[in-house]
Design an enzyme around this catalytic site. Structure first.
Site, PDB file in Angstrom:
ATOM      1  N   LYS A 116       0.824  -1.217   0.000  1.00 15.85           N
ATOM      2  CA  LYS A 116       0.000   0.000   0.000  1.00 15.85           C
ATOM      3  C   LYS A 116       0.855   1.263   0.000  1.00 15.85           C
ATOM      4  O   LYS A 116       0.459   2.277  -0.557  1.00 15.85           O
ATOM      5  CB  LYS A 116      -0.988  -0.009   1.172  1.00 15.85           C
ATOM      6  CG  LYS A 116      -2.084  -1.053   0.975  1.00 15.85           C
ATOM      7  CD  LYS A 116      -3.369  -0.744   1.730  1.00 15.85           C
ATOM      8  CE  LYS A 116      -4.426  -1.780   1.349  1.00 15.85           C
ATOM      9  NZ  LYS A 116      -5.632  -1.743   2.173  1.00 15.85           N
ATOM     10  N   LYS A 198      -3.766 -11.182  -6.292  1.00 15.27           N
ATOM     11  CA  LYS A 198      -5.122 -11.434  -5.790  1.00 15.27           C
ATOM     12  C   LYS A 198      -6.118 -10.449  -6.387  1.00 15.27           C
ATOM     13  O   LYS A 198      -5.777  -9.301  -6.692  1.00 15.27           O
ATOM     14  CB  LYS A 198      -5.166 -11.382  -4.253  1.00 15.27           C
ATOM     15  CG  LYS A 198      -5.226 -10.003  -3.655  1.00 15.27           C
ATOM     16  CD  LYS A 198      -5.833 -10.007  -2.240  1.00 15.27           C
ATOM     17  CE  LYS A 198      -6.018  -8.559  -1.795  1.00 15.27           C
ATOM     18  NZ  LYS A 198      -6.895  -8.335  -0.691  1.00 15.27           N
ATOM     19  N   LYS A 201     -10.469  -5.174  -4.535  1.00 16.90           N
ATOM     20  CA  LYS A 201     -11.490  -4.191  -4.867  1.00 16.90           C
ATOM     21  C   LYS A 201     -10.877  -2.867  -5.303  1.00 16.90           C
ATOM     22  O   LYS A 201     -11.553  -2.041  -5.889  1.00 16.90           O
ATOM     23  CB  LYS A 201     -12.511  -4.009  -3.746  1.00 16.90           C
ATOM     24  CG  LYS A 201     -12.042  -3.957  -2.314  1.00 16.90           C
ATOM     25  CD  LYS A 201     -13.280  -3.715  -1.438  1.00 16.90           C
ATOM     26  CE  LYS A 201     -13.245  -4.400  -0.106  1.00 16.90           C
ATOM     27  NZ  LYS A 201     -12.510  -3.697   0.927  1.00 16.90           N
TER      28      LYS A 201
HETATM   29  P1  ATP Z   1      -8.477  -3.664  -0.841  1.00 15.18           P
HETATM   30  O1  ATP Z   1      -8.322  -4.160  -2.228  1.00 15.18           O
HETATM   31  O2  ATP Z   1      -9.297  -2.408  -0.744  1.00 15.18           O
HETATM   32  O3  ATP Z   1      -7.223  -3.644  -0.045  1.00 15.18           O
HETATM   33  P2  ATP Z   1      -9.599  -6.185  -0.219  1.00 15.18           P
HETATM   34  O4  ATP Z   1     -10.256  -6.503  -1.495  1.00 15.18           O
HETATM   35  O5  ATP Z   1      -8.376  -6.918   0.163  1.00 15.18           O
HETATM   36  O6  ATP Z   1      -9.395  -4.652  -0.083  1.00 15.18           O
HETATM   37  P3  ATP Z   1     -10.667  -6.285   2.462  1.00 15.18           P
HETATM   38  O7  ATP Z   1     -11.743  -5.443   2.996  1.00 15.18           O
HETATM   39  O8  ATP Z   1      -9.307  -5.882   2.838  1.00 15.18           O
HETATM   40  O9  ATP Z   1     -10.716  -6.362   0.886  1.00 15.18           O
HETATM   41  O10 ATP Z   1     -10.908  -7.807   2.786  1.00 15.18           O
HETATM   42  C1  ATP Z   1     -12.084  -8.357   3.284  1.00 15.18           C
HETATM   43  C2  ATP Z   1     -11.948  -9.853   3.357  1.00 15.18           C
HETATM   44  O11 ATP Z   1     -11.963 -10.415   2.040  1.00 15.18           O
HETATM   45  C3  ATP Z   1     -10.665 -10.370   4.003  1.00 15.18           C
HETATM   46  O12 ATP Z   1     -10.961 -11.496   4.790  1.00 15.18           O
HETATM   47  C4  ATP Z   1      -9.811 -10.751   2.853  1.00 15.18           C
HETATM   48  O13 ATP Z   1      -8.874 -11.746   3.183  1.00 15.18           O
HETATM   49  C5  ATP Z   1     -10.861 -11.288   1.878  1.00 15.18           C
HETATM   50  N1  ATP Z   1     -10.392 -11.176   0.500  1.00 15.18           N
HETATM   51  C6  ATP Z   1     -10.104 -10.043  -0.161  1.00 15.18           C
HETATM   52  N2  ATP Z   1      -9.723 -10.304  -1.418  1.00 15.18           N
HETATM   53  C7  ATP Z   1      -9.775 -11.659  -1.548  1.00 15.18           C
HETATM   54  C8  ATP Z   1      -9.492 -12.557  -2.622  1.00 15.18           C
HETATM   55  N3  ATP Z   1      -9.096 -12.123  -3.795  1.00 15.18           N
HETATM   56  N4  ATP Z   1      -9.668 -13.886  -2.416  1.00 15.18           N
HETATM   57  C9  ATP Z   1     -10.090 -14.342  -1.223  1.00 15.18           C
HETATM   58  N5  ATP Z   1     -10.363 -13.551  -0.173  1.00 15.18           N
HETATM   59  C10 ATP Z   1     -10.215 -12.229  -0.322  1.00 15.18           C
END
Ligand code: ATP
Ligand code: LTN
Length: 334
Positions: A116, A198, A201
């Site tokens: 980040k 991964k 969002k």
């Molecule tokens: P950002 O992209 O904004 O950093 P993020 O997509 O990682 O956010 P979070 O709010 O940080 O989303 O994560 C919420 C939950 O979703 C966490 O438990 C995280 O491990 C899970 N998660 C996020 N992306 C994935 C993915 N691609 N596959 C599986 N689990 C995920």
């Protein structure tokens, strides 16, 4: 017979951007499956969200929208405590205390902090660095046994364990030492265009992520463009066939079929048919959730009532732990 107390489960999602199918499969879907067997706390982590600059109106709106999504996916507010992190001041308070049990060096080495910092080079704020400590405070306040998260959060749960043990060793057992819980399928859904990273969002290219808010045509279009390989064989091999393996994981997660069943189903078929089938399976699952979420989102009174009750129940549990901590560290009490 005395009924044994249920184990405590805690997790949270940040109300940032639109949620992806990665968030659904890696997190929310599991919350629904686990809610009957554990005493659950599910937070909307708006204090974590502001470690990256947010538009205030959007943050407010996304907070309610995430609540509506939790409920639309089937999390039951009668069974679980669902609340907004900033409504329970104990999170900030315990975070401050735990900061004094955390080393700058270990925070600098965290993978997410490094990622980040690179992505938001103009705003490497203290909160971004302190993110894991706030997360440790979230988890430890509730005497949590298990933390269901996606694989990307493993390091953060590890740090929460380290901090808990450190504190317990200096004083006396105060915090339960939590364990991360990962699901077999879908703990990591990857980007459709770059399956080495991964699905996120906040990724730059929106075509690599499938959002829970995407309509059927968009979902199918995104899967059609997903990166595969030139082998023309649908088999799971996450080392050498990242794209195809990722699609198989998505298919398996959305249909409940095992990876082997999915492989058998598509044996001899082309990538075009395969991608279409994956897209359809996802779109079919999303449609009823989207409909329910929109209905719930319109009922602000109900949503506020859920949050009020959630905040009250969460604060009660959290304050119990915080009081113990304050006593042990020597904060004078009146
Ligand atoms: P950002 O992209 O904004 O950093 P993020 O997509 O990682 O956010 P979070 O709010 O940080 O989303 O994560 C919420 C939950 O979703 C966490 O438990 C995280 O491990 C899970 N998660 C996020 N992306 C994935 C993915 N691609 N596959 C599986 N689990 C995920
Ligand atoms: N950092 C987490 C969200 C989160 C969380 C938590 C998850 C904040 N506090 C406590 C589990 C337990 C993420 O998924 N990015």
């Amino acid at each position: 017979m005395v009924e044994e107390a249920k184990k405590i489960l805690y997790s949270a999602v940040q109300p940032t951007n639109n949620l992806t199918i990665g968030n659904y499969v890696g997190a929310i879907r599991n919350f629904v499956a686990l809610q009957n067997d554990y005493d659950c706390f599910f937070a909307i982590a708006n204090m974590h969200a502001i470690t990256v600059r947010q538009n205030p109106a959007e943050l407010r709106q996304r907070t309610l929208s995430l609540l509506a999504l939790y409920l639309a996916c089937g999390i039951n507010p009668e069974k679980c405590v669902i609340y907004v992190q900033s409504h329970v001041p104990a999170h900030a308070e315990l975070c401050w205390t735990l900061n004094t049990f955390t080393y700058v060096g270990e925070m600098e080495r965290m993978t997410q902090f490094k990622d980040k910092s690179a992505r938001h080079a103009d705003n490497i704020n203290m909160g971004l660095m302190d993110y894991p400590v706030l997360m440790a405070a979230d988890i430890l306040l509730y005497q949590t046994d298990y933390v269901p998260v996606g694989l990307d959060q493993r390091q953060h749960v590890e740090i929460a364990r380290d901090i808990a043990q450190r504190f317990n060793n200096v004083y006396s057992p105060t915090f339960k030492v939590p364990e991360a819980m990962f699901m077999k399928v879908g703990a990591k859904i990857n980007d459709l265009l770059d399956p080495s990273k991964k699905m996120s969002k906040s990724s730059e290219n929106v075509n690599g992520s499938v959002f829970l808010s995407d309509d059927k045509d968009t979902v199918i279009r995104k899967f059609k463009r997903a990166v595969t390989d030139s082998e023309a064989c649908i088999r799971y091999d996450s080392e050498n066939k990242r794209g195809v393996s990722n699609l198989l994981s998505v298919y398996s997660a959305f249909t409940g079929k095992s990876l082997e069943e999915a492989e058998r189903e598509f044996a001899g078929k082309g990538y075009g048919d395969f991608k279409l089938a994956v897209g359809e399976a996802v779109a079919e699952k999303l449609a009823p959730i989207q409909k329910k979420q929109a209905e719930l989102f319109a009922d602000k009174e109900y949503l506020n009532a859920v949050l009020r009750s959630g905040a009250e129940r969460a604060a009660k549990a959290a304050n119990r732990t915080l009081a113990k901590v304050y006593k042990k560290i020597g904060f004078y009490q009146i």
